[in-house]
Write a protein that holds these residues in place. Structure first.
Motif, mmCIF file in Angstrom:
data_model
loop_
_atom_site.group_PDB
_atom_site.id
_atom_site.type_symbol
_atom_site.label_atom_id
_atom_site.label_comp_id
_atom_site.label_asym_id
_atom_site.label_seq_id
_atom_site.Cartn_x
_atom_site.Cartn_y
_atom_site.Cartn_z
ATOM 1 N N THR A 98 -5.238 10.702 24.365
ATOM 2 C CA THR A 98 -4.098 10.993 23.392
ATOM 3 C C THR A 98 -3.515 12.441 24.229
ATOM 4 N N ALA A 99 -3.534 12.458 25.188
ATOM 5 C CA ALA A 99 -2.818 13.416 25.776
ATOM 6 C C ALA A 99 -1.717 12.951 26.802
ATOM 7 N N LEU A 100 -1.560 11.927 26.570
ATOM 8 C CA LEU A 100 -0.184 11.236 27.601
ATOM 9 C C LEU A 100 0.799 10.904 26.676
ATOM 10 N N ASP A 101 1.320 10.619 26.700
ATOM 11 C CA ASP A 101 2.826 9.581 25.960
ATOM 12 C C ASP A 101 2.374 8.644 25.588
ATOM 13 N N PRO A 102 2.491 7.588 24.803
ATOM 14 C CA PRO A 102 1.903 6.226 24.620
ATOM 15 C C PRO A 102 3.681 5.274 24.932
ATOM 16 N N ASP A 143 -2.281 15.179 20.808
ATOM 17 C CA ASP A 143 -2.596 15.973 21.951
ATOM 18 C C ASP A 143 -1.861 15.846 22.888
ATOM 19 N N PHE A 144 -0.248 14.300 23.200
ATOM 20 C CA PHE A 144 0.776 14.952 24.459
ATOM 21 C C PHE A 144 1.275 15.347 24.195
ATOM 22 N N THR A 195 0.180 18.693 25.527
ATOM 23 C CA THR A 195 0.366 17.930 27.084
ATOM 24 C C THR A 195 1.688 18.665 27.611
ATOM 25 N N ASN A 218 8.769 8.602 19.359
ATOM 26 C CA ASN A 218 7.534 8.151 18.873
ATOM 27 C C ASN A 218 7.035 8.166 17.473
ATOM 28 N N ARG A 238 2.936 -0.824 23.454
ATOM 29 C CA ARG A 238 1.668 -1.599 22.958
ATOM 30 C C ARG A 238 2.029 -2.921 22.389
#
Lengths: 328, 314
Positions: free
Chosen positions: A103-107, B211-212, B215, B234, B310
């Motif tokens: 989850t630490a990278l922007d999807p 979380d991201f 980051t 998002n 996705r």
């Protein structure tokens, strides 16, 4: 030896329903050049908060640093820096990797976009130079087919690969300090070993110091030179790794070592009785008193002082205070 | 992607068929008929049956439906029973106004709602956030006819302002046209603005907790980059979903709004046609609006896969 990072008397408080509770108390940590410094402790011991406060990324409110100092490269006080100054340090001089690579990278962005972003913040490279830098770093962290992977989205990579990408992002601007918050916890064991090896290699190549935060003493033994054991927001013991594993002093450290899994045991795994006190019900004396097998009356009322029990090996426990009194 | 689009287009057939049957039956079920509205209650049986025969209303109901739908399938929506003009021409003519009204109100609501939603999310639990939440709640809960009347009253009583009353199209006189359209668009867009504001606030808040985001901050991003490049992108999928659904509400809302502001749009055409029991016009117009609505939702669904890698359609 010059220290890269010097944390002194760090206190972190949390605001909850109009009351303030202490979650990190009087933490002192010094990380030397190219050193891998470990902080080990259970979840909720304040180790991640300590790391986030270095980056200035504590969720404020409710969390805030109430006291102390964090000095970077001797004279730069991180806690006094403005947001703008911190922005220049984050990702460039100090970078951080996290526990959950999933989850630490922007999807919604490709790996390349996410790498390039860090370069755009901190460098003035041309687009083709940036692209080359991305390919180089991706190759360096051991990802095969770098050009293809750069075009991928995070969901197309495995957990281990994503953690490598996280490390690549972190190392991209050649930081002086890398904060690794449980970098291997979410990975399976074989991948864990690879990631730890990679981090050790990168430390050599990039001359970076690493703050390794983990709950796993195995990771500490594998990677670190010095280690601080944290319990309920306090550093209860601090020494070099060899000394800690050979002659642990604090009852909590002893408990942790006893509860480690080793290859040749057949008896039941030891676990420290009780659980970490909640922030609202922190004991007034020693914070470990409620679970300590050697607890004494004084432990419940007074906080033990930090004592140098051996050369370069400190421990915060009344047991050694008593001994010292007896001996002289 | 192309295969998916084709499949979705094929799925339109049963949907539109269902709607056509439904609207046809509804029109038959409402009391009164076109013959009585045209001839009055005094008419003789002879003249009634003559007119019924002329309109084909003496045929069995399935025959009537068949006659209508077989025309529609080849693009012939029939002629108005009252004016004798082709229905499709009237619909397309009126639709330009309704489309302009819908797009303008959607646009107005987004440029207000999305920034306010973001501000509320960033300043959560402050008085700003509280204010935005009250505005959005009012937006979704005040009926648009009440808002329209209120707005017209306030403007005329306190500011002596009256919107121009004779309609001019956008091509004829853009300034005057916008003067006419801006009030109804604000009224119509209010409900959508409220819904979009709420959705933006809650999804941006949710994304900011991910979380991201940490980051990205750890990379040295400014808050502007965090919010606009990452959080908003998002948050776009749920916002887009609510926009797609609200478009339907807007299209339906035009019926009342066009009446209040006396705009000669599709909604006004439908309302008049219902009152006059002008069956081909009502059926054609409703079918057309339904088609537009399902097409917009198809576009929204296709946009998902554009926004989020996705999501892939096979």
């Amino acid at each position: 030896m010059d220290n890269v990072l010097e944390i002194k008397n760090l206190h972190i408080d949390v605001k909850k329903d109009d009351s303030t509770y202490n979650v990190v108390k009087d933490v002192n940590v010094s990380i030397g050049k190219q050193q891998i410094y470990g902080i080990v402790g259970e979840s909720g011991s304040g180790k991640s908060l300590t790391a986030l406060s270095i980056m200035g990324l504590l969720a404020n409110p409710p969390l805030h640093v109430s006291k102390g100092s964090i000095q970077f490269e001797g004279d730069r006080e991180l806690l006094d820096m403005s947001f703008k100054e911190m922005k220049k340090i984050r990702g460039k001089e100090i970078s951080m990797i996290f526990q959950e690579p999933m989850t630490a990278l922007d999807p919604l962005f490709t790996i390349q976009d996410q790498l390039m972003e860090a370069l755009k913040f901190h460098t003035k490279l041309s687009k083709s130079e940036m692209k080359q830098a991305c390919i180089d770093i991706i190759e360096r962290v051991g990802i095969p087919r770098p050009k293809e992977v750069l075009k991928d989205y995070p969901h197309q990579l495995s957990g281990g690969m994503r953690q490598r990408v996280m490390i690549a992002i972190a190392m991209l601007c050649n930081p002086k300090l890398l904060l690794a918050d449980e970098p291997t916890t979410a990975l399976d064991v074989t991948i864990q070993a690879q990631i730890l090896d990679l981090m050790k290699e990168l430390r050599e190549d990039f001359e970076t110091s690493i703050l390794m935060i983990t709950h796993d003493l195995g990771v500490i033994a594998e990677t670190c030179q010095r280690v601080a054991v944290m319990y309920a927001g306090e550093v209860v013991e601090e020494s070099d790794v060899v000394s800690l594993f050979h002659s642990p002093k604090h009852p909590y450290t002893k408990g942790l070592l006893k509860s480690m899994v080793s290859g040749n045991r057949h008896d039941d795994l030891y676990s420290i009785p009780g659980k970490v006190p909640s922030v609202e019900q922190m004991p007034s004396g020693c914070r470990f008193a409620t679970r300590c097998p050697h607890v004494m009356d004084i432990c419940h009322t007074q906080t033990p002082p930090v004592q140098e029990v051996e050369a370069d090996h400190t421990c915060q426990c009344w047991l050694y205070q008593e001994e010292l009194v007896k001996n002289g | 992607m192309i295969a998916y689009t084709i499949r979705r287009l094929l799925m339109l057939i049963p949907v539109l068929f269902g709607i056509s049957v439904f609207i046809f039956l509804i029109m038959k079920m409402i009391p009164g008929d076109v013959v009585s509205t045209m001839l009055g209650t005094e008419a003789t049986d002879e003249s009634r049956s003559q007119l019924e025969k002329q309109f084909g209303l003496n045929l069995p109901i399935y025959q009537q439906y068949y006659n209508w739908i077989s025309g529609v399938l080849v693009g012939d929506f029939g002629v108005s029973l009252r004016t004798g003009k082709p229905v499709l021409g009237d619909i397309l003519n009126r639709f330009t106004l309704t489309l302009e009204l819908t797009l303008l109100s959607a646009f107005l609501s987004w440029i207000i709602a999305i920034p306010l939603g973001i501000i509320a999310a960033i300043k959560r639990n402050t008085s700003t956030d509280f204010g935005v939440r009250i505005i959005s709640l009012l937006g979704v809960s005040v009926p648009n006819f009440a808002l329209a009347t209120l707005l017209l009253l306030i403007l005329s009583v306190f500011f002596s302002y009256y919107p121009p009353s004779t309609y001019v199209s956008l091509v004829e006189d853009p300034v005057k046209n916008l003067q006419m359209m801006i009030l109804p668009s604000i009224v119509l867009g209010t409900a959508m603005a409220g819904a979009v504001m709420r959705m933006t606030r809650s999804t941006v808040l949710e994304v900011l907790r991910q979380d991201f985001i940490r980051t990205i901050r750890a990379k040295g991003a400014s808050e502007r980059v965090v919010i606009f490049n990452h959080a908003l992108k998002n948050a776009m999928i749920p916002i887009l979903t609510i926009i797609g659904m609200q478009i339907g509400v807007l299209l339906g809302g035009t019926v009342i709004i066009e009446q209040i502001f006396s705009l000669p749009g599709l909604g006004q055409l439908v309302l008049t046609a219902i009152n006059q029991r002008d069956y081909p016009v009502v059926q054609g117009a409703v079918l057309f609006i339904a088609f537009v609505f399902v097409m917009i939702n198809l576009i929204v669904d296709l946009l998902y896969s554009y926004l989020d890698p996705r999501i892939t359609y096979k």
